[in-house]
Write a protein that holds these residues in place. Structure first.
Motif, PDB file in Angstrom:
ATOM      1  N   MET A  60      -3.696   6.803  -9.247  1.00 39.64           N
ATOM      2  CA  MET A  60      -2.841   7.853  -8.648  1.00 39.64           C
ATOM      3  C   MET A  60      -1.992   6.938  -7.535  1.00 39.64           C
ATOM      4  O   MET A  60      -1.187   7.417  -6.769  1.00 39.64           O
ATOM      5  CB  MET A  60      -3.208   9.284  -8.246  1.00 39.64           C
ATOM      6  CG  MET A  60      -3.965  10.052  -9.240  1.00 39.64           C
ATOM      7  SD  MET A  60      -2.834  10.545 -10.597  1.00 39.64           S
ATOM      8  CE  MET A  60      -1.777  11.587  -9.844  1.00 39.64           C
ATOM      9  N   CYS A  61      -2.250   5.745  -7.650  1.00 33.86           N
ATOM     10  CA  CYS A  61      -1.499   4.653  -6.461  1.00 33.86           C
ATOM     11  C   CYS A  61      -0.128   5.170  -6.297  1.00 33.86           C
ATOM     12  O   CYS A  61       0.728   5.212  -7.199  1.00 33.86           O
ATOM     13  CB  CYS A  61      -1.827   3.320  -6.865  1.00 33.86           C
ATOM     14  SG  CYS A  61      -1.273   2.187  -5.533  1.00 33.86           S
ATOM     15  N   GLN A  62       0.166   5.186  -5.133  1.00 31.30           N
ATOM     16  CA  GLN A  62       1.613   5.414  -4.498  1.00 31.30           C
ATOM     17  C   GLN A  62       2.506   4.598  -4.384  1.00 31.30           C
ATOM     18  O   GLN A  62       3.822   4.485  -4.449  1.00 31.30           O
ATOM     19  CB  GLN A  62       1.587   6.626  -3.476  1.00 31.30           C
ATOM     20  CG  GLN A  62       0.797   8.067  -3.877  1.00 31.30           C
ATOM     21  CD  GLN A  62       0.610   8.759  -2.786  1.00 31.30           C
ATOM     22  OE1 GLN A  62       0.878   8.521  -1.783  1.00 31.30           O
ATOM     23  NE2 GLN A  62      -0.183   9.820  -2.810  1.00 31.30           N
TER      24      GLN A  62
ATOM     25  N   PRO B 147      -4.918   1.176   2.527  1.00 29.23           N
ATOM     26  CA  PRO B 147      -4.384   1.851   1.183  1.00 29.23           C
ATOM     27  C   PRO B 147      -3.613   3.010   1.273  1.00 29.23           C
ATOM     28  O   PRO B 147      -3.571   3.697   2.240  1.00 29.23           O
ATOM     29  CB  PRO B 147      -5.959   2.128   0.709  1.00 29.23           C
ATOM     30  CG  PRO B 147      -6.613   2.733   1.840  1.00 29.23           C
ATOM     31  CD  PRO B 147      -6.149   1.650   2.954  1.00 29.23           C
ATOM     32  N   CYS B 148      -2.898   3.206   0.273  1.00 22.58           N
ATOM     33  CA  CYS B 148      -2.057   4.532   0.234  1.00 22.58           C
ATOM     34  C   CYS B 148      -3.023   5.666   0.132  1.00 22.58           C
ATOM     35  O   CYS B 148      -4.346   5.757  -0.175  1.00 22.58           O
ATOM     36  CB  CYS B 148      -1.269   4.466  -1.048  1.00 22.58           C
ATOM     37  SG  CYS B 148      -2.268   4.825  -2.745  1.00 22.58           S
ATOM     38  N   PRO B 149      -2.623   6.750   0.487  1.00 15.52           N
ATOM     39  CA  PRO B 149      -3.532   8.179   0.472  1.00 15.52           C
ATOM     40  C   PRO B 149      -4.388   8.237  -0.860  1.00 15.52           C
ATOM     41  O   PRO B 149      -5.452   8.765  -0.783  1.00 15.52           O
ATOM     42  CB  PRO B 149      -2.531   9.288   0.422  1.00 15.52           C
ATOM     43  CG  PRO B 149      -1.328   8.663   1.383  1.00 15.52           C
ATOM     44  CD  PRO B 149      -1.124   7.316   0.869  1.00 15.52           C
ATOM     45  N   ALA B 150      -3.662   8.009  -1.908  1.00 17.80           N
ATOM     46  CA  ALA B 150      -4.579   8.345  -3.135  1.00 17.80           C
ATOM     47  C   ALA B 150      -5.790   7.375  -3.463  1.00 17.80           C
ATOM     48  O   ALA B 150      -6.828   7.650  -3.524  1.00 17.80           O
ATOM     49  CB  ALA B 150      -3.493   8.167  -4.435  1.00 17.80           C
ATOM     50  N   CYS B 151      -5.509   5.948  -3.083  1.00 19.00           N
ATOM     51  CA  CYS B 151      -6.509   4.902  -3.133  1.00 19.00           C
ATOM     52  C   CYS B 151      -7.419   5.135  -1.982  1.00 19.00           C
ATOM     53  O   CYS B 151      -8.362   4.784  -2.414  1.00 19.00           O
ATOM     54  CB  CYS B 151      -5.636   3.428  -2.905  1.00 19.00           C
ATOM     55  SG  CYS B 151      -4.701   3.010  -4.493  1.00 19.00           S
ATOM     56  N   ALA B 152      -6.943   5.720  -0.992  1.00 22.53           N
ATOM     57  CA  ALA B 152      -7.977   5.964   0.081  1.00 22.53           C
ATOM     58  C   ALA B 152      -8.935   6.906  -0.275  1.00 22.53           C
ATOM     59  O   ALA B 152     -10.290   6.958   0.250  1.00 22.53           O
ATOM     60  CB  ALA B 152      -7.210   6.338   1.420  1.00 22.53           C
TER      61      ALA B 152
ATOM     62  N   PRO C 273      -8.082  -0.765  -5.562  1.00 21.27           N
ATOM     63  CA  PRO C 273      -7.177   0.159  -4.716  1.00 21.27           C
ATOM     64  C   PRO C 273      -6.091  -1.193  -3.944  1.00 21.27           C
ATOM     65  O   PRO C 273      -6.517  -2.192  -4.079  1.00 21.27           O
ATOM     66  CB  PRO C 273      -8.011   0.824  -3.864  1.00 21.27           C
ATOM     67  CG  PRO C 273      -9.390   0.667  -4.260  1.00 21.27           C
ATOM     68  CD  PRO C 273      -9.338  -0.401  -5.508  1.00 21.27           C
ATOM     69  N   ASP C 274      -5.081  -0.411  -3.773  1.00 21.65           N
ATOM     70  CA  ASP C 274      -4.162  -1.302  -2.997  1.00 21.65           C
ATOM     71  C   ASP C 274      -4.701  -1.753  -1.582  1.00 21.65           C
ATOM     72  O   ASP C 274      -5.541  -0.664  -1.087  1.00 21.65           O
ATOM     73  CB  ASP C 274      -2.686  -0.605  -2.914  1.00 21.65           C
ATOM     74  CG  ASP C 274      -2.660   0.646  -1.828  1.00 21.65           C
ATOM     75  OD1 ASP C 274      -2.605   0.179  -0.718  1.00 21.65           O
ATOM     76  OD2 ASP C 274      -2.799   1.598  -2.455  1.00 21.65           O
ATOM     77  N   PRO C 275      -4.156  -2.594  -0.995  1.00 23.46           N
ATOM     78  CA  PRO C 275      -4.770  -3.239   0.295  1.00 23.46           C
ATOM     79  C   PRO C 275      -4.402  -2.302   1.502  1.00 23.46           C
ATOM     80  O   PRO C 275      -4.945  -2.388   2.665  1.00 23.46           O
ATOM     81  CB  PRO C 275      -4.228  -4.363   0.543  1.00 23.46           C
ATOM     82  CG  PRO C 275      -2.791  -4.363  -0.056  1.00 23.46           C
ATOM     83  CD  PRO C 275      -3.184  -3.625  -1.585  1.00 23.46           C
TER      84      PRO C 275
HETATM   85 ZN   LIG Z   1      -2.415   3.069  -3.712  1.00 26.99          ZN
END
Ligand SMILES: [Zn+2]
Length: 351
Positions: free
Chosen positions: A107-109, A96-101, A92-94
């Motif tokens: 589906m990372c935004q 995090p975006c709502p998808a990664c969360a 996931p991104d750091p």
């Molecule tokens: Zn993300």
């Protein structure tokens, strides 16, 4: 240990390097590599067109289609020595975006995700690697080497998961026919999962391959080595585009039955202009409730769906997808396309 490394952005920089043991910061579970699958993304990285080294580094350990055996794992983490495992590629991104969360890093935004062996994280192409238990998936031991197909199958499992979610927008949705364009590993695995759903499966390839024809026959699927135009107006309920060939992508748009779903799985390079009658395409899509959507990567749930699909598949059929094995020292040969290749793997175990 030996590791397969490249300098991203620089063509033909691939080598086998003597590399330090994987750092504990990569994860608590230590895994010994058995085999590693290669795909188009690896070819793009080695040719200098894709890929990012970890921050502060010039070189990246490549490899994202893993299969390994657990050497050591902390007690109570769900893994033990000897387990056959595959590492999940994306993190996931750091932010995090709502998808990664919510664990949907596929589906990372914001595009700030990282990927083992591709984007800012060392991959699985080394004799040993480490993974966090939450990003490791157990493989049924009966699969053996075919377990290396789990990662590409996870991408296909996501394509099926999303196709079915879209289809169920109508309570009457009962698909009967599937057309897969492109008979590489992803296309054949998409056909496998279509056959497992009881669909009438058709696979279209750009040239005739006896092996692929036999693999389709074994699924009860029909193999077509011809152009889409020759299918005489066949309009499938589901069309999975796995070739990534721009001309095929153009031709699949608007080709489905009413309420049809076109799922784009193959990635194309930009720079291919085609004439499309947008008016006709839009008219078809609107008047018949058609859908075209794209899909990439996979989250943990898709790896689990993929594992179930592989366990249900015939072991001989899966093993036939693996058409070539190369030793670590000659790993770059695995990237050269040979006419009868389906899935090529690098063998870490035979040394
Ligand atoms: Zn993300």
């Amino acid at each position: 240990m030996r590791a397969l490394t490249v300098a991203p952005g620089i063509a033909d920089s691939a080598q086998v390097e003597d590399y330090p043991d994987p750092p504990a910061s990569d994860g608590a579970v230590l895994v010994r590599s058995l085999v590693l699958g290669v795909c188009g993304t690896d070819r793009e990285i080695v040719s200098g067109h894709y890929g990012w080294a970890p921050p502060g580094r010039k070189r990246l350990v490549i490899g994202h289609e893993s299969l390994g055996s657990v050497v050591r794992a902390p007690a109570g983490c769900g893994f033990k020595a000897g387990d056959l495992v595959v590492g999940i590629v994306r993190r996931p991104d750091p932010v995090p975006c709502p998808a990664c969360a919510v664990g949907e890093w596929d589906m990372c935004q914001n595009g700030r995700y990282t990927e083992r062996g591709i984007k800012e994280r060392n991959g699985f192409g080394s004799e040993f690697f480490r993974v966090e238990p939450d990003f490791l998936v157990k493989v049924d031991p009966s699969l053996g080497v075919a377990g290396v197909l789990l990662e590409p199958t996870s991408v296909v499992a996501k394509a099926w998961d999303h196709t079915e979610r879209i289809g169920h927008r109508s309570r009457s949705w009962r698909p009967r026919t599937l057309l897969v364009t492109g008979a590489g590993p992803v296309g054949l695995l998409a056909a496998l999962m279509g056959a497992q759903r009881g669909l009438d499966v058709h696979v279209l390839d750009h040239r005739n391959s006896l092996l692929k024809r036999r693999l389709c026959d074994a699924l009860g699927a029909t193999y077509h080595a011809e152009s889409l135009q020759n299918l005489n107006g066949f309009e499938p309920d589901i069309l999975m585009e796995c070739s990534g060939a721009p001309a095929v992508v153009r031709d699949v748009l608007g080709r489905t039955a009413a309420s049809g779903i076109v799922c784009l799985v193959g990635v194309t390079a930009p720079g291919h202009d085609f004439d499309i009658d947008v008016g006709a395409l839009n008219r078809t899509m609107v008047l018949y409730n058609n859908t075209v959507f794209g899909t990439v990567n996979a989250n943990r749930a898709h790896y689990e769906m993929a594992g179930e699909a592989l366990v249900r598949a015939d072991r001989g059929w899966l093993n036939e997808l693996i058409t070539r094995r190369e030793p670590v020292e000659q790993w770059t040969r695995s990237l050269e396309r040979q006419p009868h290749d389906i899935k090529v793997i690098i063998d870490f175990a035979s040394t």
